[in-house]
Design a protein around this motif. Structure first.
Motif, PDB file in Angstrom:
ATOM      1  N   ASN A 129     -44.296  15.462-141.354  1.00  0.00           N
ATOM      2  CA  ASN A 129     -44.957  15.746-142.639  1.00  0.00           C
ATOM      3  C   ASN A 129     -45.568  16.745-142.962  1.00  0.00           C
ATOM      4  OD1 ASN A 129     -46.375  14.740-140.446  1.00  0.00           O
ATOM      5  ND2 ASN A 129     -48.034  13.947-142.053  1.00  0.00           N
ATOM      6  N   TYR A 130     -45.906  17.803-141.750  1.00  0.00           N
ATOM      7  CA  TYR A 130     -46.661  19.100-141.961  1.00  0.00           C
ATOM      8  C   TYR A 130     -45.357  20.333-142.023  1.00  0.00           C
ATOM      9  CZ  TYR A 130     -50.698  16.645-140.900  1.00  0.00           C
ATOM     10  OH  TYR A 130     -51.855  15.886-141.048  1.00  0.00           O
ATOM     11  N   GLY A 131     -44.155  19.554-141.996  1.00  0.00           N
ATOM     12  CA  GLY A 131     -43.269  20.812-141.876  1.00  0.00           C
ATOM     13  C   GLY A 131     -42.877  21.296-140.460  1.00  0.00           C
ATOM     14  N   ARG A 132     -43.429  20.562-139.247  1.00  0.00           N
ATOM     15  CA  ARG A 132     -42.962  21.077-137.931  1.00  0.00           C
ATOM     16  C   ARG A 132     -42.078  20.661-137.516  1.00  0.00           C
ATOM     17  NH1 ARG A 132     -49.080  18.835-135.866  1.00  0.00           N
ATOM     18  NH2 ARG A 132     -48.047  16.944-136.895  1.00  0.00           N
TER      19      ARG A 132
ATOM     20  N   PRO B 161     -32.357  16.161-140.649  1.00  0.00           N
ATOM     21  CA  PRO B 161     -31.825  17.086-139.671  1.00  0.00           C
ATOM     22  C   PRO B 161     -30.895  18.197-140.317  1.00  0.00           C
ATOM     23  CG  PRO B 161     -31.546  15.063-138.962  1.00  0.00           C
ATOM     24  CD  PRO B 161     -31.987  14.750-140.305  1.00  0.00           C
ATOM     25  N   SER B 162     -30.836  19.408-140.096  1.00  0.00           N
ATOM     26  CA  SER B 162     -30.132  20.406-140.714  1.00  0.00           C
ATOM     27  C   SER B 162     -29.817  21.579-139.623  1.00  0.00           C
ATOM     28  CB  SER B 162     -30.793  21.107-141.857  1.00  0.00           C
ATOM     29  OG  SER B 162     -32.189  21.834-141.255  1.00  0.00           O
ATOM     30  N   LEU B 163     -29.166  22.663-139.781  1.00  0.00           N
ATOM     31  CA  LEU B 163     -28.889  23.612-138.638  1.00  0.00           C
ATOM     32  C   LEU B 163     -30.248  24.295-138.421  1.00  0.00           C
ATOM     33  CD1 LEU B 163     -25.385  25.303-139.756  1.00  0.00           C
ATOM     34  CD2 LEU B 163     -26.294  24.030-137.744  1.00  0.00           C
ATOM     35  N   ALA B 164     -31.181  24.444-139.549  1.00  0.00           N
ATOM     36  CA  ALA B 164     -32.347  25.197-139.343  1.00  0.00           C
ATOM     37  C   ALA B 164     -33.248  24.301-138.472  1.00  0.00           C
ATOM     38  CB  ALA B 164     -32.998  25.638-140.705  1.00  0.00           C
ATOM     39  N   HIS B 165     -33.351  23.083-138.779  1.00  0.00           N
ATOM     40  CA  HIS B 165     -34.266  22.174-137.892  1.00  0.00           C
ATOM     41  C   HIS B 165     -33.406  21.233-137.494  1.00  0.00           C
ATOM     42  CE1 HIS B 165     -37.731  24.243-139.374  1.00  0.00           C
ATOM     43  NE2 HIS B 165     -37.295  24.379-140.714  1.00  0.00           N
ATOM     44  N   TRP B 166     -32.970  21.362-136.115  1.00  0.00           N
ATOM     45  CA  TRP B 166     -31.864  20.225-135.687  1.00  0.00           C
ATOM     46  C   TRP B 166     -32.262  18.911-135.942  1.00  0.00           C
ATOM     47  CZ3 TRP B 166     -30.572  23.234-130.509  1.00  0.00           C
ATOM     48  CH2 TRP B 166     -30.013  24.338-130.757  1.00  0.00           C
ATOM     49  N   LEU B 167     -33.378  18.551-135.527  1.00  0.00           N
ATOM     50  CA  LEU B 167     -33.915  17.036-135.912  1.00  0.00           C
ATOM     51  C   LEU B 167     -34.900  17.084-137.065  1.00  0.00           C
ATOM     52  CD1 LEU B 167     -34.441  16.404-131.948  1.00  0.00           C
ATOM     53  CD2 LEU B 167     -32.679  15.678-133.114  1.00  0.00           C
ATOM     54  N   GLY B 168     -34.801  17.809-137.940  1.00  0.00           N
ATOM     55  CA  GLY B 168     -35.637  17.898-139.081  1.00  0.00           C
ATOM     56  C   GLY B 168     -37.098  18.296-138.871  1.00  0.00           C
ATOM     57  N   THR B 169     -37.740  17.959-139.865  1.00  0.00           N
ATOM     58  CA  THR B 169     -39.189  18.327-139.777  1.00  0.00           C
ATOM     59  C   THR B 169     -40.034  17.261-140.023  1.00  0.00           C
ATOM     60  OG1 THR B 169     -39.224  18.990-142.108  1.00  0.00           O
ATOM     61  CG2 THR B 169     -38.737  20.593-140.623  1.00  0.00           C
TER      62      THR B 169
ATOM     63  N   ASP C  28     -44.932  24.346-141.849  1.00  0.00           N
ATOM     64  CA  ASP C  28     -44.336  24.993-142.888  1.00  0.00           C
ATOM     65  C   ASP C  28     -44.047  24.101-144.106  1.00  0.00           C
ATOM     66  OD1 ASP C  28     -42.319  25.907-144.541  1.00  0.00           O
ATOM     67  OD2 ASP C  28     -40.705  26.130-143.210  1.00  0.00           O
ATOM     68  N   THR C  29     -45.341  24.106-144.993  1.00  0.00           N
ATOM     69  CA  THR C  29     -45.330  23.068-145.944  1.00  0.00           C
ATOM     70  C   THR C  29     -44.242  22.912-146.974  1.00  0.00           C
ATOM     71  OG1 THR C  29     -47.061  24.551-146.685  1.00  0.00           O
ATOM     72  CG2 THR C  29     -47.857  22.879-145.815  1.00  0.00           C
ATOM     73  N   ALA C  30     -43.492  24.016-147.096  1.00  0.00           N
ATOM     74  CA  ALA C  30     -42.348  24.156-147.970  1.00  0.00           C
ATOM     75  C   ALA C  30     -41.341  23.180-147.452  1.00  0.00           C
ATOM     76  CB  ALA C  30     -41.827  25.522-148.108  1.00  0.00           C
ATOM     77  N   ASN C  31     -41.034  23.207-146.350  1.00  0.00           N
ATOM     78  CA  ASN C  31     -39.885  22.154-145.745  1.00  0.00           C
ATOM     79  C   ASN C  31     -40.650  20.957-144.959  1.00  0.00           C
ATOM     80  OD1 ASN C  31     -37.662  23.775-146.340  1.00  0.00           O
ATOM     81  ND2 ASN C  31     -38.568  25.386-144.795  1.00  0.00           N
ATOM     82  N   ARG C  32     -41.167  20.097-145.913  1.00  0.00           N
ATOM     83  CA  ARG C  32     -42.031  18.955-145.166  1.00  0.00           C
ATOM     84  C   ARG C  32     -40.711  17.728-145.286  1.00  0.00           C
ATOM     85  NH1 ARG C  32     -45.803  16.718-148.429  1.00  0.00           N
ATOM     86  NH2 ARG C  32     -46.667  15.404-146.841  1.00  0.00           N
ATOM     87  N   LEU C  33     -40.825  16.892-143.981  1.00  0.00           N
ATOM     88  CA  LEU C  33     -40.093  15.565-144.223  1.00  0.00           C
ATOM     89  C   LEU C  33     -38.425  15.902-144.399  1.00  0.00           C
ATOM     90  CD1 LEU C  33     -42.475  13.254-145.954  1.00  0.00           C
ATOM     91  CD2 LEU C  33     -42.109  13.482-143.560  1.00  0.00           C
ATOM     92  N   ASN C  34     -37.929  17.098-143.975  1.00  0.00           N
ATOM     93  CA  ASN C  34     -36.648  17.403-144.187  1.00  0.00           C
ATOM     94  C   ASN C  34     -35.758  16.545-143.045  1.00  0.00           C
ATOM     95  OD1 ASN C  34     -37.074  19.033-146.158  1.00  0.00           O
ATOM     96  ND2 ASN C  34     -36.557  21.220-145.168  1.00  0.00           N
TER      97      ASN C  34
END
Lengths: 298, 348
Positions: free
Chosen positions: A83-86, A73-81, A65-71
């Motif tokens: 560099n490819y947004g995985r 931790p959040s509610l959508a991605h518990w442990l973050g994403t 998910d290239t829009a959400n790279r290196l995010n």
């Protein structure tokens, strides 16, 4: 029937095998050891997550998910994403089975070969013993990870070759332990007794010696799983093991290394996962060792 | 040279001829068994007596060819039913062990494998030698336990060795040894580790089983009381050699060899009142096996020893009552007191 009066007195005498502990004593010691209980519960949890976890993960472990790279931790991605947004959480859960697969199969192979060589060496002694044990000494003389590196370099990098490499350097450890225990068990009188019964060497080795040297093997296997997982992750970290996009923890850690300052969670989370699994097996192994050691009281 | 079979009234099942077993260390050779001769009659019991280190256990292990490195059988013959078992292959030996010749060991506490039930361990001999199925072997195991006098055998087969007393375990050992109906049973100090009442029960059981099954027994012991109770013939061993080989009655009535006399004199008597007499001992101790005396092995400790005894080793010779003695006193060459009275002072 007159003899039954003596039963109590007889039980006070030492167990015929110095390496053997009664099952009830073993269980009592194991459950009273905090490290064994914590380690055991963790291991059970890890195995359950590895088995059923991948069916419940929120994202596919390889979906980018290239829009959400290196995010973070959040509610959508518990442990973050990464560099490819995985989704890192999904990848950690999915990678758990890989970690366990590597740990268990490397130890299984190393243990089988090591136990076989050790028991043959200890039982027959003489030249066979010298040849096998000197070969084991040579293997032990290499620093484990260097030997594994050399093996993978020869065989080519893949997860299965990493397993073989890690197994090879756990062989001498098992061989030594089993040889030592075999030497003490084969001197016991019941081995002479079955020999006098006409039992073949194979029967004596596998039916009478092997079960009596099982406890040090079990302890070593548990501890070896921890070191094998660590070594295999190390090799994958170096790019020799699991190939992308496999969610192997060592490889994930290596990926995250480049973003250490911007997004430290990408590298730290797989690292913490490795620590937890290795710690679980080490804690449990220590507890097992104490519980199986006849010299330890309480 | 005399023949070991000469003194037997029965056919021999086993004849040991000039057996030599040595242990090799870096520096020297220890002759643990040095030219031993004896024969075991069919259906009867031969006792082998001697103190620790006299070579009795090594003799018995040699018969089963169970001597391990650095030990080696270096000479002699062991004829079992007329065939020399020293010439047999290892595979042929395995068929004899436990099947035709069985052995009971000294320590019932350690002679059973702690990880298997007694049933599984008795079954093992059936499975090795008779290819019996597990189920059938278990059934036969319970029958064997009944044979050796263990109550409620059907429950006992499921028990582990640590659940049984010493006497029970020795009974289990006997059951294992007798499972395949052997013709010769070697009992290596079977009662040494047991207390006296259990000892008597085990000896009685062995005697009873011998009457019923007709096997021959070699009873290895250092206890002359056990010999008197169970044996028909006895071979007294000292430092790897047989010094006296005789019918058991003669040994107790009229012991000839000074060593046998010494052994008998050091035995406390409960049956007759001897007053305030102290027990006699055999002076000195067994010489170190790497430094054997040149002449008779017993000469340094023998109260009758002369120059001849110290210089030359006597042969095993026929004595006037048909028994065999290794002592100069009973030969024409004897250079000491011709009227010497060796016989035990306190045996009447």
């Amino acid at each position: 029937m007159r003899e039954e009066i003596n039963t109590g007195a007889a039980q006070i005498k030492a167990a015929p095998n110095p390496t053997l502990v009664k099952l009830s004593t073993f269980w009592r010691k194991l459950t009273s050891s905090k490290s064994a209980v914590v380690g055991g519960i963790l291991i059970i949890a890890i195995i359950l997550i590895a088995l059923i976890g991948p069916y419940f993960v929120p994202y596919s472990p390889s979906a980018t998910d290239t829009a959400n790279r290196l995010n973070g931790p959040s509610l959508a991605h518990w442990l973050g994403t990464d560099n490819y947004g995985r989704d890192i959480f999904s990848r950690i859960i999915d990678g758990m089975s890989i970690t366990l697969y590597v740990g268990f199969s490397a130890v299984l192979i190393g243990m089988t070969v090591g136990v076989f060589l050790g028991i043959i060496s200890g039982y027959y002694g003489g030249k066979i013993d010298t040849i096998i044990m000197r070969f084991m000494d040579i293997l032990l003389a290499f620093p484990g990870i260097l030997l594994a590196l050399a093996i993978v370099a020869v065989l080519g990098s893949s997860l299965n070759n990493v397993i073989i490499a890690v197994a090879v350097f756990s062989v001498p450890v098992f061989a030594r332990i089993v040889r030592g225990s075999t030497l003490s068990v084969k001197k016991l009188e019941y081995i002479d007794a079955v020999k006098a019964l006409g039992a073949s060497d194979a029967r004596i080795i596998f039916k009478h010696i092997l079960p009596n040297v099982a406890s040090p093997i079990i302890v070593q296997a548990t501890l070896s799983i921890a070191t094998s997982i660590l070594s295999a992750s190390g090799l994958s970290f170096l790019g020799l093991g699991a190939q992308p996009p496999m969610p192997e923890w060592g490889a994930m850690l290596a990926d995250g290394r480049n973003y250490m300052y911007d997004a430290p969670h990408v590298a730290t989370i797989p690292g913490i996962a490795i620590v937890i699994v290795v710690l679980a097996f080490n804690l449990f192994g220590d507890g097992l060792r104490d519980a199986l050691d006849p010299k330890m009281k309480n | 040279m005399v023949k070991a079979t000469d003194i037997l009234d029965q056919e021999p099942i086993l004849e040991v001829k000039d057996l030599q077993t040595s242990f090799f260390t870096d520096k020297f050779e220890v002759k643990a068994v040095d030219g031993v001769n004896f024969a075991v009659p069919k259906g009867k019991t031969l006792g082998i007596v001697g103190e620790s280190g006299s070579g009795k256990s090594i003799t018995s292990l040699s018969i089963l060819r169970l001597i391990q490195n650095p030990g080696k059988i270096i000479g002699g013959e062991i004829l079992f039913k007329g065939e020399n078992i020293l010439k047999k292959s290892e595979a042929e030996m395995r068929k004899i062990r436990g099947n035709e010749i069985s052995m009971i060991f000294q320590e019932p506490m350690t002679s059973l494998n702690p990880v298997y039930t007694v049933g599984q361990q008795i079954s093992e001999s059936f499975m090795i030698h008779q290819n019996m199925s597990k189920k059938e072997a278990m059934k036969r195991s319970a029958e064997m336990l009944e044979l050796v006098g263990i109550p409620s055998p059907k429950q006992r087969v499921k028990q582990y060795p640590h659940e049984l007393s010493g006497g029970m375990r020795q009974r289990v050992m006997i059951a294992i040894a007798l499972a395949c109906d052997p013709e010769l049973l070697i009992a290596d100090e079977p009662t040494t580790a047991l207390d006296v009442t259990i000892q008597a029960q085990i000896l009685e059981l062995m005697k009873d089983l011998q009457d019923r099954l007709g096997m021959s027994i070699i009873m290895i012991t250092h206890d002359l009381g056990v010999v008197a109770e169970t044996c028909d013939y006895v071979a007294v061993m000292y430092m790897g050699k047989v010094v006296e080989y005789a019918k058991v009655r003669d040994v107790f009535k009229n012991p000839k060899h000074p060593y046998t006399v010494g052994l008998l004199n050091s035995l406390p008597r409960h049956d007759i009142d001897l007053g305030d007499v102290e027990l006699q001992v055999i002076e000195g101790s067994v010489p170190s096996p790497d430094n054997l005396p040149k002449g008779c092995r017993f000469a340094p400790r023998c109260p009758f020893a002369t120059e001849l005894c110290h210089e030359k080793l006597p042969d095993l010779e026929q004595s006037d009552n048909g028994n065999q003695i290794r002592c100069w006193i009973y030969t024409d060459e004897w250079d000491g007191d011709q009227e010497v009275d060796v016989s035990a002072k306190r045996t009447t």
